[in-house]
Design a protein around this motif. Structure first.
Motif, mmCIF file in Angstrom:
data_model
loop_
_atom_site.group_PDB
_atom_site.id
_atom_site.type_symbol
_atom_site.label_atom_id
_atom_site.label_comp_id
_atom_site.label_asym_id
_atom_site.label_seq_id
_atom_site.Cartn_x
_atom_site.Cartn_y
_atom_site.Cartn_z
ATOM 1 N N VAL A 22 -3.595 -2.621 5.009
ATOM 2 C CA VAL A 22 -3.747 -1.527 4.050
ATOM 3 C C VAL A 22 -4.241 -0.256 4.742
ATOM 4 O O VAL A 22 -3.724 0.850 4.495
ATOM 5 C CB VAL A 22 -4.703 -1.931 2.914
ATOM 6 C CG1 VAL A 22 -4.921 -0.773 1.946
ATOM 7 C CG2 VAL A 22 -4.151 -3.151 2.167
ATOM 8 N N SER A 23 -5.197 -0.379 5.616
ATOM 9 C CA SER A 23 -5.721 0.796 6.320
ATOM 10 C C SER A 23 -4.673 1.405 7.240
ATOM 11 O O SER A 23 -4.692 2.623 7.495
ATOM 12 C CB SER A 23 -6.983 0.429 7.109
ATOM 13 O OG SER A 23 -8.041 0.090 6.230
ATOM 14 N N ASP A 24 -3.760 0.582 7.738
ATOM 15 C CA ASP A 24 -2.664 1.112 8.553
ATOM 16 C C ASP A 24 -1.783 2.040 7.726
ATOM 17 O O ASP A 24 -1.362 3.108 8.198
ATOM 18 C CB ASP A 24 -1.821 -0.029 9.127
ATOM 19 C CG ASP A 24 -2.592 -0.868 10.133
ATOM 20 O OD1 ASP A 24 -3.110 -0.297 11.108
ATOM 21 O OD2 ASP A 24 -2.685 -2.089 9.936
ATOM 22 N N ALA A 25 -1.501 1.627 6.497
ATOM 23 C CA ALA A 25 -0.702 2.472 5.608
ATOM 24 C C ALA A 25 -1.429 3.770 5.306
ATOM 25 O O ALA A 25 -0.834 4.861 5.318
ATOM 26 C CB ALA A 25 -0.396 1.719 4.308
ATOM 27 N N ALA A 26 -2.727 3.667 5.040
ATOM 28 C CA ALA A 26 -3.521 4.863 4.748
ATOM 29 C C ALA A 26 -3.523 5.823 5.938
ATOM 30 O O ALA A 26 -3.371 7.044 5.776
ATOM 31 C CB ALA A 26 -4.942 4.466 4.382
ATOM 32 N N LYS A 27 -3.668 5.271 7.128
ATOM 33 C CA LYS A 27 -3.686 6.101 8.331
ATOM 34 C C LYS A 27 -2.361 6.827 8.515
ATOM 35 O O LYS A 27 -2.326 8.033 8.806
ATOM 36 C CB LYS A 27 -4.001 5.232 9.549
ATOM 37 C CG LYS A 27 -4.046 6.001 10.862
ATOM 38 C CD LYS A 27 -4.335 5.064 12.023
ATOM 39 C CE LYS A 27 -4.331 5.831 13.349
ATOM 40 N NZ LYS A 27 -4.602 4.928 14.509
ATOM 41 N N GLU A 28 -1.257 6.096 8.336
ATOM 42 C CA GLU A 28 0.059 6.702 8.528
ATOM 43 C C GLU A 28 0.330 7.818 7.530
ATOM 44 O O GLU A 28 0.956 8.832 7.866
ATOM 45 C CB GLU A 28 1.156 5.633 8.431
ATOM 46 C CG GLU A 28 1.229 4.736 9.643
ATOM 47 C CD GLU A 28 2.447 3.829 9.624
ATOM 48 O OE1 GLU A 28 3.471 4.218 9.001
ATOM 49 O OE2 GLU A 28 2.386 2.738 10.224
ATOM 50 N N ALA B 121 0.825 -1.207 0.000
ATOM 51 C CA ALA B 121 0.000 0.000 0.000
ATOM 52 C C ALA B 121 0.861 1.260 0.000
ATOM 53 O O ALA B 121 0.546 2.244 -0.698
ATOM 54 C CB ALA B 121 -0.930 -0.004 1.211
ATOM 55 N N PHE B 122 1.947 1.250 0.765
ATOM 56 C CA PHE B 122 2.867 2.399 0.771
ATOM 57 C C PHE B 122 3.374 2.681 -0.645
ATOM 58 O O PHE B 122 3.463 3.840 -1.072
ATOM 59 C CB PHE B 122 4.057 2.132 1.693
ATOM 60 C CG PHE B 122 3.798 2.399 3.145
ATOM 61 C CD1 PHE B 122 2.969 3.437 3.552
ATOM 62 C CD2 PHE B 122 4.400 1.615 4.122
ATOM 63 C CE1 PHE B 122 2.738 3.687 4.904
ATOM 64 C CE2 PHE B 122 4.186 1.859 5.464
ATOM 65 C CZ PHE B 122 3.346 2.894 5.866
ATOM 66 N N ALA B 123 3.707 1.621 -1.368
ATOM 67 C CA ALA B 123 4.200 1.785 -2.740
ATOM 68 C C ALA B 123 3.144 2.425 -3.628
ATOM 69 O O ALA B 123 3.462 3.251 -4.499
ATOM 70 C CB ALA B 123 4.631 0.438 -3.309
ATOM 71 N N GLN B 124 1.890 2.053 -3.417
ATOM 72 C CA GLN B 124 0.815 2.632 -4.223
ATOM 73 C C GLN B 124 0.581 4.102 -3.872
ATOM 74 O O GLN B 124 0.293 4.921 -4.751
ATOM 75 C CB GLN B 124 -0.468 1.810 -4.032
ATOM 76 C CG GLN B 124 -0.350 0.397 -4.598
ATOM 77 C CD GLN B 124 -1.601 -0.433 -4.408
ATOM 78 O OE1 GLN B 124 -2.439 -0.127 -3.551
ATOM 79 N NE2 GLN B 124 -1.749 -1.482 -5.192
#
Length: 341
Positions: free
Chosen positions: A231-237, A213-216
């Motif tokens: 995935v939601s963890d990446a979005a939150k960060e 997700a970070f890559a996206q």
């Protein structure tokens, strides 16, 4: 691990303890030896932890049925594919009358076990269809494309970069159809949206899903479709938005998860329990019980995002939901692997 917790929901109806009813049960085929108020013995076999999204919905439904007194319920989690057949046989030998699970990687072995235990009903998550040669083996899948499409309508209104990242487990039908329905909803609202699609090759690897997700996000995505945990963890960060799948995680991500397509396994399990108790369980495809019109899926409340989603989109979602439930609009079931665009 064998535990007496919650997973996979069930239902009612029983047989009358008379010679005549017993004869009818025998004639119907399976199962037998059930009495009016007796809960049926149900076992579930999961290849992942019970907190994994998909399996957690089965577990929840089973626990609800257990609490109603319809079933006795035990389960095994984190069962390796090469150990799945042995665990199935152990539960059958222990007298369980309904066995639940997901056999995406062990189709042949699971159906072979079912053939060896014709008096046991099997309800298994599968990408394949029922086979009349194995009359006690039914299949299900989370056909929640209706709710996924509605979540796509919302996502199309919330992305500003018109670039959405999508992280899935494996490109198999039960994942593909949800992603495709979501993408169709997005395109209806924002037809110029681009998608980054990736699969991590695991049903439960939050760190890998997060890194993908970070890559996206680095590739321009300002909204993520969270088919997997992480995935939601990446979005939150990175302080962008996410759309959830199967379960509602907004309470954990109140500023991140806009909407979620929820799966409700109860209609599927309740139907199977009723069939087992009536002695009429047969090879069938239970997929339809995940459709919105049958109560098998829904769009989670917008909650913290209720005031942030445009009113015209909320009205459109409500209209489409009514049409889906009424049968005047059908969300396409597209099992083809989605591609980046």
């Amino acid at each position: 691990m064998h535990s007496d917790s919650f997973k996979f929901a069930i239902s009612r109806r029983a047989l009358i303890k008379t010679a005549g009813a017993s004869a009818l049960v025998a004639a119907a085929g399976l199962p037998s030896r059930l009495f009016a108020a007796d809960p049926i013995k149900v076992a579930a076999i999961y290849t992942v932890p019970v907190e994994q999204q998909w399996v957690s919905r089965i577990h929840k439904a089973a626990n609800a049925a257990k609490e109603r007194g319809d079933i006795e319920y035990v389960y095994s989690e984190n069962t390796a594919n090469n150990d799945y057949e042995r665990v199935m046989r152990e539960y059958c030998e222990a007298g369980h009358k309904l066995v639940l699970g997901e056999v995406f990687g062990v189709e042949d072995a699971a159906r072979a076990v079912a053939k060896d235990y014709p008096d046991v009903a099997f309800l298994m998550g599968s990408s394949f269809k029922p086979d009349a040669a194995v009359p006690n083996f039914s299949v299900f899948d989370n056909y929640i494309q209706d709710a996924s499409y509605l979540s796509g309508l919302i996502a199309g209104a919330m992305t500003k970069s018109k670039n959405i990242g999508m992280v899935g487990g494996y490109p198999i039908p039960e994942v593909n159809r949800l992603m495709n329905a979501f993408m169709a909803g997005v395109k209806e609202v924002a037809p110029d949206t681009k998608f980054q699609v990736a699969f991590i090759g695991s049903w439960f690897d939050p760190p890998k899903a997060k890194e993908t997700a970070f890559a996206q996000i680095d590739g321009g995505a300002d909204l993520l479709y969270a088919e997997r945990f992480g995935v939601s963890d990446a979005a939150k960060e990175r302080k962008i938005l996410a759309i959830g799948n199967v379960i509602d995680t907004q309470a954990d991500y109140p500023d991140t998860v806009v909407a979620s397509a929820l799966w409700h396994f109860e209609p599927t399990l309740d139907k199977a329990i009723a069939e087992v108790k009536a002695g009429t369980f047969k090879a069938d495809d239970y997929g339809v019980y995940s459709f919105m019109k049958n109560g098998g899926c829904s769009l989670a409340p917008l909650g913290t995002f209720d005031g942030k989603v445009p009113d015209d989109i909320k009205a459109k979602v409500a209209e489409k939901e009514k049409m889906i439930k009424g049968g005047s609009f059908t969300v396409e079931i597209n099992d083809a692997e989605p591609k980046s665009s």
